[in-house]
Design a protein around this motif. Structure first.
Motif, PDB file in Angstrom:
ATOM      1  N   GLY A  14      42.157  35.538  24.572  1.00 53.21           N
ATOM      2  CA  GLY A  14      42.741  36.146  23.372  1.00 53.21           C
ATOM      3  C   GLY A  14      41.961  35.788  22.110  1.00 53.21           C
ATOM      4  O   GLY A  14      41.027  34.975  22.131  1.00 53.21           O
ATOM      5  N   PHE A  15      42.395  36.359  21.033  1.00 56.67           N
ATOM      6  CA  PHE A  15      41.780  36.220  19.699  1.00 56.67           C
ATOM      7  C   PHE A  15      42.605  35.222  18.890  1.00 56.67           C
ATOM      8  O   PHE A  15      43.846  35.257  18.978  1.00 56.67           O
ATOM      9  CB  PHE A  15      41.807  37.596  19.024  1.00 56.67           C
ATOM     10  N   PRO A  16      42.038  34.364  18.070  1.00 57.39           N
ATOM     11  CA  PRO A  16      40.625  34.169  17.746  1.00 57.39           C
ATOM     12  C   PRO A  16      40.054  32.975  18.517  1.00 57.39           C
ATOM     13  O   PRO A  16      39.522  32.037  17.913  1.00 57.39           O
ATOM     14  CB  PRO A  16      40.678  33.866  16.244  1.00 57.39           C
ATOM     15  N   GLY A  80      44.277  41.242  27.195  1.00 55.80           N
ATOM     16  CA  GLY A  80      45.151  42.210  27.869  1.00 55.80           C
ATOM     17  C   GLY A  80      44.768  43.642  27.510  1.00 55.80           C
ATOM     18  O   GLY A  80      44.842  44.546  28.350  1.00 55.80           O
ATOM     19  N   TYR A  81      44.347  43.840  26.252  1.00 56.18           N
ATOM     20  CA  TYR A  81      43.895  45.193  25.865  1.00 56.18           C
ATOM     21  C   TYR A  81      42.664  45.574  26.699  1.00 56.18           C
ATOM     22  O   TYR A  81      42.532  46.720  27.144  1.00 56.18           O
ATOM     23  CB  TYR A  81      43.516  45.270  24.376  1.00 56.18           C
ATOM     24  N   ILE A  82      41.768  44.582  26.887  1.00 57.58           N
ATOM     25  CA  ILE A  82      40.551  44.850  27.682  1.00 57.58           C
ATOM     26  C   ILE A  82      40.934  45.086  29.149  1.00 57.58           C
ATOM     27  O   ILE A  82      40.408  45.985  29.814  1.00 57.58           O
ATOM     28  CB  ILE A  82      39.546  43.680  27.556  1.00 57.58           C
ATOM     29  N   ASN A 114      46.180  45.513   8.281  1.00 61.67           N
ATOM     30  CA  ASN A 114      46.039  44.047   8.330  1.00 61.67           C
ATOM     31  C   ASN A 114      44.707  43.649   8.955  1.00 61.67           C
ATOM     32  O   ASN A 114      44.066  42.682   8.536  1.00 61.67           O
ATOM     33  CB  ASN A 114      47.174  43.417   9.145  1.00 61.67           C
ATOM     34  N   ARG A 115      44.298  44.376   9.972  1.00 58.27           N
ATOM     35  CA  ARG A 115      43.014  44.056  10.629  1.00 58.27           C
ATOM     36  C   ARG A 115      41.858  44.299   9.659  1.00 58.27           C
ATOM     37  O   ARG A 115      40.899  43.524   9.618  1.00 58.27           O
ATOM     38  CB  ARG A 115      42.837  44.910  11.880  1.00 58.27           C
ATOM     39  N   GLU A 116      41.943  45.398   8.918  1.00 58.42           N
ATOM     40  CA  GLU A 116      40.867  45.691   7.961  1.00 58.42           C
ATOM     41  C   GLU A 116      40.811  44.591   6.893  1.00 58.42           C
ATOM     42  O   GLU A 116      39.733  44.151   6.494  1.00 58.42           O
ATOM     43  CB  GLU A 116      41.085  47.074   7.337  1.00 58.42           C
TER      44      GLU A 116
HETATM   45  C1  MLT Z   1      45.339  37.838  20.433  1.00 55.13           C
HETATM   46  O1  MLT Z   1      45.942  36.793  20.680  1.00 55.13           O
HETATM   47  O2  MLT Z   1      44.363  38.186  21.114  1.00 55.13           O
HETATM   48  C2  MLT Z   1      45.783  38.666  19.250  1.00 55.13           C
HETATM   49  O3  MLT Z   1      47.107  38.361  18.927  1.00 55.13           O
HETATM   50  C3  MLT Z   1      45.636  40.125  19.531  1.00 55.13           C
HETATM   51  C4  MLT Z   1      45.940  40.974  18.332  1.00 55.13           C
HETATM   52  O4  MLT Z   1      45.606  40.598  17.198  1.00 55.13           O
HETATM   53  O5  MLT Z   1      46.494  42.070  18.539  1.00 55.13           O
END
Ligand code: MLT
Length: 243
Positions: A14-16, A80-82, A114-116
């Motif tokens: 996960g991030f970051p 999980g997205y990947i 928020n991401r930007e």
């Molecule tokens: C993560 O833990 O990878 C993040 O919460 C993902 C996200 O920012 O959507």
């Protein structure tokens, strides 16, 4: 007759954070099966960051290392997205899918904004300050300071460019809600009981949508159960793998 090699594990962090996030998982499973835990930084195309591209690169890495035809893909949050993208693009490579503290839906307009903002802030303020509000929400109240420090160290080791590229990739990710109902492999949905980022109700809904899924709610954990409660996380994963 030669014993069959147990199904390999592909672990997507996960991030970051970085692949050290999986250190207890790797320690538990690497003696029984092949395990690969790539770094998101090695999956990103900095000029064109995308979750779909990270999924393709992860499969290339598998092909260049183990060459496994099938694997159980385990992804936490961004991982999980990947993992869901691997399920969409390479369904025949999946022996199983473990979705931890993640969601199948795309970002809301507010989440994209928020991401930007974070991608912009990281160039000005550095990785620790730009991610501090997000990291405040990562862990359960009872999680120890050692885990907090470990995550801060993983974050500090990221470059501003990697943080920004991950945010742009996540902002533009596809909605895979519909894919859940078509998943053809047994799945495990894992969530920390105190996850404030991808909470238990999101995990319950995903587990209901997948035709063959179990749900594991990990006690005493927030968004990062493999570090916050590694024993319970490993037990849930071992039980699923032994199914
Ligand atoms: C993560 O833990 O990878 C993040 O919460 C993902 C996200 O920012 O959507």
């Amino acid at each position: 007759m030669a014993a069959e090699t147990p199904t390999p594990l592909l672990l997507l962090h996960g991030f970051p954070m970085d692949a050290r996030m999986w250190r207890h998982t790797v320690a538990r499973f690497e003696s029984e099966r092949p395990v690969l835990a790539p770094e998101a930084g090695d999956l990103l195309d900095p000029g064109n960051p995308s979750i779909a591209g990270m999924a393709r690169r992860a499969i290339e890495l598998v092909d260049n290392s183990g060459g496994w035809s099938e694997m159980v893909v385990v992804g936490l949050s961004m991982g999980g997205y990947i993992a869901l993208e691997i399920a969409a693009q390479f369904p025949d490579r999946l022996a199983g899918l473990v979705l931890c503290d993640t969601r199948a839906s795309a970002d809301t307009p507010e989440a994209k904004a928020n991401r930007e903002a974070m991608a912009k802030a990281v160039a000005e303020k550095g990785v620790l300050e730009a991610t501090s509000a997000m990291r405040e929400k990562l862990l359960a109240p009872m999680t120890g300071e050692d885990v907090r420090q470990e995550i801060a160290q993983m974050t500090a080791d990221r470059s501003p460019a990697e943080i920004a590229a991950c945010q742009m990739a996540m902002r533009d990710r596809a909605d895979h809600t519909g894919l859940l109902t078509r998943l053809h492999v047994p799945a495990l949905v894992v969530v920390g009981e105190h996850d404030a980022i991808a909470p238990v109700d999101v995990a319950e809904q995903m587990a209901k949508s997948i035709p063959n899924a179990r749900l594991a709610v990990i006690p005493n954990a927030g968004h990062v159960p493999p570090l916050e409660n590694p024993q319970a996380f490993n037990e849930a994963l071992a039980e699923y793998l032994g199914r």
